[in-house]
Design an enzyme around this catalytic site. Sequence first.
Site, PDB file in Angstrom:
ATOM      1  N   ASN A   9       0.880  -1.178   0.000  1.00  0.00           N
ATOM      2  CA  ASN A   9       0.000   0.000   0.000  1.00  0.00           C
ATOM      3  C   ASN A   9       0.915   1.226   0.000  1.00  0.00           C
ATOM      4  OD1 ASN A   9      -1.796   2.059   0.515  1.00  0.00           O
ATOM      5  ND2 ASN A   9      -2.198   1.444   2.645  1.00  0.00           N
ATOM      6  N   TRP A  10       0.997   1.878  -1.155  1.00  0.00           N
ATOM      7  CA  TRP A  10       1.901   3.040  -1.256  1.00  0.00           C
ATOM      8  C   TRP A  10       1.312   4.287  -0.608  1.00  0.00           C
ATOM      9  CZ3 TRP A  10       4.998   3.509  -6.517  1.00  0.00           C
ATOM     10  CH2 TRP A  10       5.874   2.427  -6.605  1.00  0.00           C
ATOM     11  N   LYS A  11       0.042   4.225  -0.212  1.00  0.00           N
ATOM     12  CA  LYS A  11      -0.620   5.404   0.378  1.00  0.00           C
ATOM     13  C   LYS A  11      -0.418   6.623  -0.528  1.00  0.00           C
ATOM     14  CE  LYS A  11       0.254   3.391   4.860  1.00  0.00           C
ATOM     15  NZ  LYS A  11       0.187   3.555   6.293  1.00  0.00           N
ATOM     16  N   HIS A  93      -9.395   1.089   5.151  1.00  0.00           N
ATOM     17  CA  HIS A  93      -8.112   1.283   5.835  1.00  0.00           C
ATOM     18  C   HIS A  93      -8.336   2.225   7.012  1.00  0.00           C
ATOM     19  CE1 HIS A  93      -3.982   2.454   6.658  1.00  0.00           C
ATOM     20  NE2 HIS A  93      -3.593   1.396   5.953  1.00  0.00           N
ATOM     21  N   GLU A  95      -6.718   4.622   8.085  1.00  0.00           N
ATOM     22  CA  GLU A  95      -6.482   6.044   7.771  1.00  0.00           C
ATOM     23  C   GLU A  95      -7.716   6.651   7.113  1.00  0.00           C
ATOM     24  OE1 GLU A  95      -2.763   5.473   5.720  1.00  0.00           O
ATOM     25  OE2 GLU A  95      -1.820   4.925   7.624  1.00  0.00           O
ATOM     26  N   GLU A 163      -5.308  -5.112  10.794  1.00  0.00           N
ATOM     27  CA  GLU A 163      -4.277  -4.095  10.953  1.00  0.00           C
ATOM     28  C   GLU A 163      -4.498  -3.324  12.252  1.00  0.00           C
ATOM     29  OE1 GLU A 163      -2.360  -2.947   6.996  1.00  0.00           O
ATOM     30  OE2 GLU A 163      -4.129  -1.687   7.218  1.00  0.00           O
ATOM     31  N   GLY A 169       2.691   2.004  10.671  1.00  0.00           N
ATOM     32  CA  GLY A 169       3.666   3.073  10.489  1.00  0.00           C
ATOM     33  C   GLY A 169       4.405   3.457  11.753  1.00  0.00           C
ATOM     34  N   SER A 205       3.554  -2.497  10.308  1.00  0.00           N
ATOM     35  CA  SER A 205       5.009  -2.534  10.508  1.00  0.00           C
ATOM     36  C   SER A 205       5.645  -3.878  10.140  1.00  0.00           C
ATOM     37  CB  SER A 205       5.366  -2.123  11.942  1.00  0.00           C
ATOM     38  OG  SER A 205       4.984  -0.773  12.164  1.00  0.00           O
ATOM     39  N   GLY A 226       2.718  -1.195   4.284  1.00  0.00           N
ATOM     40  CA  GLY A 226       2.802   0.200   3.877  1.00  0.00           C
ATOM     41  C   GLY A 226       4.239   0.598   3.560  1.00  0.00           C
ATOM     42  N   GLY A 227       4.924   1.150   4.546  1.00  0.00           N
ATOM     43  CA  GLY A 227       6.255   1.722   4.337  1.00  0.00           C
ATOM     44  C   GLY A 227       7.229   0.796   3.618  1.00  0.00           C
TER      45      GLY A 227
HETATM   46  C1  PEP Z   1      -0.638  -0.026   5.976  1.00  0.00           C
HETATM   47  O1  PEP Z   1      -0.564   1.051   5.439  1.00  0.00           O
HETATM   48  O2  PEP Z   1      -1.628  -0.718   5.802  1.00  0.00           O
HETATM   49  C2  PEP Z   1       0.464  -0.461   6.835  1.00  0.00           C
HETATM   50  C3  PEP Z   1       0.360  -1.631   7.425  1.00  0.00           C
HETATM   51  O3  PEP Z   1       1.527   0.383   6.979  1.00  0.00           O
HETATM   52  P1  PEP Z   1       2.976   0.013   7.597  1.00  0.00           P
HETATM   53  O4  PEP Z   1       3.404  -1.286   6.990  1.00  0.00           O
HETATM   54  O5  PEP Z   1       3.853   1.159   7.191  1.00  0.00           O
HETATM   55  O6  PEP Z   1       2.808  -0.102   9.075  1.00  0.00           O
END
Ligand code: PEP
Length: 245
Positions: A9-11, A93, A95, A163, A169, A205, A226-227
């Site tokens: 997920n590049w957000k 999500h 966010e 999640e 993050g 993470s 994500g990251g």
């Molecule tokens: C996400 O954006 O769904 C996520 C899990 O981010 P990260 O891996 O950066 O915690």
Amino acid sequence: MRKRLAAGNWKMNGTSGSLSELEALAAAHPAPSVEVLICLPATLIERASRRAEGSAIAIGGQDCHAAASGAHTGDIAATMLVDAGASAVIVGHSERRTDHAETSAHVAAKAIAAQSAGLTAIICIGETLQEREAGTTLSVLDDQLAGSLPDGADAGNTVIAYEPVWAIGTGLTPTIDQIDEVHRHLRARLAARGLADIAILYGGSVKGSNAAEIFAVEDVDGALVGGASLTAADFSPIVTALEAS
Ligand code: PEP
């Protein structure tokens, strides 16, 4: 056999120059034994889909509107994502639940729109730190799952992503026992609806360094990342760990 999926997920990250990361990922995994999906900003989906053609990398969106079309400035319909080359979309999500006040009812409606358009809906659920500390994690997840998972969901059109909000993050992750407890619980809830074969991803993470121990948990079928999905160098070891699990 449940689907095994490494989803990125590049957000709100990435411009056209970032698409070389997809090519590097595709080159590193020409024939992966698991599904590999990158959910991109809407502006990149069509170009990414063209560049990923012939590779094992699937392209997804990060959100869709519940309606098929209409006066919804700035939103994107599931059919538009399909038209641009997406095969999946993230809905719910945390966010979006926080930034856009999306309820589970909104998420279910988006999931229906996604499924109707032929997309796989990746439905996200997760507890906050306060909810975990209050001991309400499983009941919060029950409510989110019941409210967000529409009738008509099946293993072909739906994936669940657990999640924990506090792990996204932050570099924090639940213990393996906590992940195991939640995933077993969600599997039982899905089984009670005759949906035990829907894949359940863990997200929060995930990195190359912790992926293998997370994927060793029986009811973890992959990850939403994500990251660590932004570069091939970071995401590739996660794909490799899933293949090896
Ligand atoms: C996400 O954006 O769904 C996520 C899990 O981010 P990260 O891996 O950066 O915690």
